[in-house]
Each structure stands twice: as structure tokens, then as C-alpha cells.
Design a protein around this motif. Structure first.
Motif, short mmCIF file in Angstrom:
data_model
loop_
_atom_site.label_atom_id
_atom_site.label_comp_id
_atom_site.label_asym_id
_atom_site.label_seq_id
_atom_site.Cartn_x
_atom_site.Cartn_y
_atom_site.Cartn_z
N VAL A 109 -19.56 -30.77 -31.21
CA VAL A 109 -18.37 -29.81 -30.71
C VAL A 109 -18.03 -30.27 -29.55
O VAL A 109 -18.75 -30.41 -28.52
CB VAL A 109 -18.86 -28.46 -30.68
N THR A 110 -16.84 -30.47 -29.14
CA THR A 110 -16.39 -31.17 -28.06
C THR A 110 -15.36 -30.37 -27.26
O THR A 110 -14.42 -29.62 -28.24
CB THR A 110 -15.76 -32.50 -27.84
N ARG A 115 -20.38 -31.41 -26.47
CA ARG A 115 -20.61 -30.17 -25.68
C ARG A 115 -21.35 -28.94 -26.43
O ARG A 115 -20.97 -28.79 -27.69
CB ARG A 115 -19.41 -29.54 -25.46
N PRO A 116 -22.27 -28.32 -25.99
CA PRO A 116 -22.94 -27.51 -26.79
C PRO A 116 -21.77 -26.14 -27.38
O PRO A 116 -21.22 -25.76 -26.63
CB PRO A 116 -23.81 -26.63 -25.81
N PRO A 117 -22.25 -25.60 -28.48
CA PRO A 117 -21.26 -24.53 -29.15
C PRO A 117 -21.48 -23.26 -28.26
O PRO A 117 -22.61 -23.37 -27.63
CB PRO A 117 -22.03 -24.64 -30.46
N ALA A 118 -20.63 -22.49 -28.35
CA ALA A 118 -20.88 -21.23 -27.75
C ALA A 118 -21.91 -20.41 -27.69
O ALA A 118 -22.37 -19.55 -26.79
CB ALA A 118 -19.38 -20.31 -27.96
N ALA A 119 -22.58 -20.27 -28.92
CA ALA A 119 -23.55 -19.63 -29.18
C ALA A 119 -24.89 -20.10 -28.20
O ALA A 119 -25.96 -19.27 -27.94
CB ALA A 119 -24.11 -19.63 -30.77
N LEU A 120 -24.77 -21.19 -27.56
CA LEU A 120 -25.92 -21.65 -26.59
C LEU A 120 -25.51 -21.44 -25.30
O LEU A 120 -26.24 -21.91 -24.50
CB LEU A 120 -26.09 -23.07 -27.05
N LEU A 121 -24.36 -21.07 -24.95
CA LEU A 121 -23.84 -20.84 -23.66
C LEU A 121 -23.89 -19.39 -23.31
O LEU A 121 -23.97 -18.34 -24.00
CB LEU A 121 -22.52 -21.50 -23.41
N LEU A 157 -28.75 -35.57 -24.29
CA LEU A 157 -28.22 -34.62 -24.79
C LEU A 157 -27.65 -33.64 -23.67
O LEU A 157 -28.11 -33.64 -22.80
CB LEU A 157 -29.36 -33.87 -25.71
N PRO A 158 -26.55 -32.92 -24.36
CA PRO A 158 -26.17 -31.72 -23.45
C PRO A 158 -26.99 -30.54 -23.22
O PRO A 158 -26.59 -29.39 -23.26
CB PRO A 158 -24.89 -31.19 -24.08
#
Length: 265
Positions: free
Chosen positions: A27-28, A47-53, A158-159
Motif C-alpha cells: 500500500v503506497t 507504506r504501512p496500512p492504516a491498521a498499523l498506524l 521495511l517500513p
């Protein structure tokens, strides 16, 4: 996204991450989002998905009996060969979090991790407490580590960022997220890094890991001896894996959580 990281990401996707064939669908962020809120990003790769932010991640978003093995690298390389050999023998993935200073001091070790097909996260450049840093200083730590890890490994880091000392605040997590990283911490640390001189044994390290087994558990270990020459986590790894498999757990790759949806049901 700068040209260098775009090219590196394209190469990784084409290569299929050196044998981890099911890991795709990164996911970018959109150009508009990048312009609006990501001008300070240190790394413009996947980019990490929203679930990881938005918060520190101490358990992965899954209801399955699955767990992840992770290793920090900030001191010596005494346990690297043993750990990589065991993972290779078991055909298991792990994620390694070196510091930038470690990558500069031990580039061959970092390259060996990448060549084995494992993911490389970011553990800061010099391992300071992020509580004591400004936003700009945090960005420098992340950027410098990213550059050092990429140079040593020859691959795209990795991000995923792991805070030194696992010391997080809402502000520091937001800063790291704004740089393009999810804050990946852990469900438990085996404390094997303390070594016998710190009152730890292989059995105690294994027990700490097993006690934390649960869907989405993230197990933190270390590849170094912290100066003692005995790497308890390297010795404990086979026993931890045995216990996980006996308990019906799958050892998963953190990169699966960069897929669209970011969850394993």
C-alpha cells in the motif's frame, strides 16, 4: 517517492522477496496525501496500512494462531550465524531490526540477513531514547538508519520501526508514522540479551516466549550477547520454535501485513 526508492521497490516486487512468494500488494500513499502530510518522510517505499498506524503495535491484527519472530541487532554478531542457520533449517521467516551503527559496523552480517530472504526493519541509528529527542532529531535517527541499512543490505528496508528501549510516546509514534513507518514493538522480550550475567538462562528465555504465545504475538529476541559472548536467544530459538509448532502456531512473516487489508483471519 524518490527515484532511487521507487526503483528499489520495483525490483523487490519483481524478485518476489527472495522466495517469500505470497507477499505482495503493498500500500503506497497517494501523491495528494504525500504532498499534504508526508513531506518529511525518510523512506518513501511501501507504506504501512492504516491498521498499523496511530499506535504502537504489540500484537498483530489476526485471530489465527500465528506469531512472528523478530530479532534486534545493536551490539555484536555472535548469534547471527546460529540464528540464520536455524531459520534456514526450519524454512522459517523472521524480521531483523538493526541499528544504523550496527549496519555500518557489521555490513556483512546485515547483508547475510537480506540474502537469506528475511525482512529488515529500522531500530534507529544510534539507539537513543526517543523520549529525549525533538521531532527533527527523531527524523535524523530514522533517516540515517534507513540509509545505513540499505547500504549494508543492498535491499529496501521495511517500513517498520522499533523504538530503542521500547520507549514510546504518542508524539514519537506520530513522528515515526509521519516518516512512513509503523511502530512495531513486541508482545514479549525473551530477555535473553541479559545473558547469564544478568540472571537469565535458555530455559527462562524460552518460558518468557511461550508464556506470550497468542494469536498475533510478536516475540522479540536479540542476535548479540551484549558483551558477554553467550547468545541465549540463539540457543533458545529451536526450543521456542518447537513449542510454537507443538502448540499449533504458524510462524509468519511481518511483510504479510503490508498486504491490502493488513490482517490474517
Amino acid at each position: 517517492m524518490d527515484v532511487e526508492r521507487r526503483s528499489a521497490l520495483a525490483g523487490l516486487l519483481c524478485a518476489g522477496f527472495a522466495g517469500f512468494a505470497g507477499i505482495t500488494g503493498f500500500v503506497t500513499s497517494s501523491p495528494a496525501a504525500a504532498a499534504a502530510g508526508r513531506t518529511a518522510r525518510a523512506a518513501a517505499g511501501p507504506r504501512p496500512p492504516a491498521a498499523l498506524l496511530g499506535e504502537e503495535i504489540r500484537r498483530l491484527p489476526t485471530s489465527r494462531k500465528a506469531l512472528a519472530l523478530t530479532f534486534n541487532a545493536a551490539w555484536d554478531v555472535d548469534g547471527i550465524d546460529t540464528v540464520l542457520a536455524e531459520l534456514r533449517r526450519r524454512k522459517l521467516p523472521a524480521t531483523f531490526f538493526p541499528t544504523g551503527e550496527f549496519a555500518e559496523a557489521h555490513p556483512a552480517a546485515v547483508r547475510s540477513i537480506a540474502d537469506a530472504g528475511h525482512g529488515l526493519g529500522n531500530h534507529s541509528y544510534s539507539h537513543p531514547s526517543f523520549d529525549d529527542l525533538s521531532t527533527a532529531e527523531r527524523a535524523d535517527e530514522v533517516r540515517e538508519a534507513d540509509a545505513a541499512i540499505r547500504a549494508a543490505s543492498g535491499t529496501e528496508p521495511l517500513p517498520f520501526f522499533r523504538f530503542p528501549y521500547s520507549s514510546t510516546t504518542p508524539e514519537s509514534i506520530a513522528d515515526v508514522n509521519d516518516l512512513g513507518y509503523a511502530a512495531i514493538e513486541f508482545s514479549t522480550d525473551t530477555n535473553g540479551y541479559l545473558g547469564p550475567q544478568g540472571g537469565m538462562s535458555v530455559d527462562q528465555a524460552v518460558e518468557r516466549a511461550v508464556d506470550a504465545f497468542a494469536p498475533g504475538a510478536i516475540i522479540q529476541m536479540h542476535v548479540g550477547s551484549n558483551g558477554a559472548g553467550v547468545v541465549l536467544d540463539a540457543e533458545a530459538l529451536p526450543l521456542i520454535v518447537d513449542a510454537a509448532l507443538a502448540g499449533g502456531y504458524e510462524v509468519i512473516d511481518l511483510r504479510r501485513f503490508l498486504e491490502a487489508g493488513a490482517a490474517l483471519r
